[in-house]
Enzyme design. Structure first.
Site: not given
Length: 148
Positions: A52, A54, A82, A85
Site C-alpha cells: 500500500h 502508506e 485501512c 496501514c
C-alpha cells in the site's frame, strides 16, 4: 509548504498508481519540511498485499532517516488508511496523519474505527482529514467506474 501542497504531491503519486492499473492512492512522508518518503499502491504489480502507498512511503522514510520511529513526521495520503496501514502508523509512532478522502468500507483513522487515536494503544496520531478530498475521491471513483 502547506498541507494542500503536500497532498498535491500525494495526488500526483496516486495518478501514477492509476496509470499503472493500481488503486490510485499516493502518500508522502514529510519531516521538517522535507519529503523523506514517497509511495503509491503497487499491490497488483508486485503481487504483494502489503504494498500500500502508506507502507511504501513509511519504509522509504525509515530508510532515509535511518530510524523506524517517525514521531516528528507527517504522512500525507490521498485516502483514509485501512486497518493494516493504521496499525503501521501506530507502530512507527507517526506524529501526524493528513488524508484526503474518507474510506467508508475500510477507513481506520476516523470512519469505521479510530485506531490511530485509540487511547488504549501505546501511541496516538494527530489526524486531519478532508484535504483535497473531492479530488482524491474523484480519482478513486473514476478508477473503479472504469473497471466495472
Amino acid at each position: 509548504m502547506t498541507d494542500e501542497q503536500y497532498m498535491r504531491m500525494a495526488l500526483d503519486l496516486a495518478q501514477m498508481a492509476y496509470d499503472e492499473g493500481e488503486v490510485p492512492v499516493g502518500a508522502v512522508v514529510v519531516k521538517d519540511g522535507t519529503v523523506v518518503g514517497r509511495g503509491y499502491n503497487k499491490v497488483e504489480g508486485s503481487k504483494d498485499p502489503t504494498a500500500h502507498a502508506e507502507i511504501i512511503a513509511i519504509r522509504e522514510a525509515a530508510q532515509s532517516l535511518g530510524a523506524w520511529r517517525l514521531s516528528d513526521c507527517v504522512l500525507y495520503v490521498t485516502k483514509e488508511p485501512c486497518p493494516m496501514c493504521a496499525g503501521a502508523l501506530i507502530m512507527c509512532r507517526l506524529g501526524r496523519l493528513v488524508f484526503g478522502a474518507k474510506d467508508e468500507k475500510l477507513g481506520y483513522a476516523i470512519t469505521l474505527n479510530e485506531t490511530v487515536r485509540d487511547p488504549r494503544l501505546n501511541h496516538e496520531v494527530e489526524v486531519k482529514s478532508g484535504i483535497l478530498a473531492d479530488e482524491a475521491a474523484g480519482l478513486l471513483q473514476e478508477f473503479f467506474k472504469a473497471r466495472r
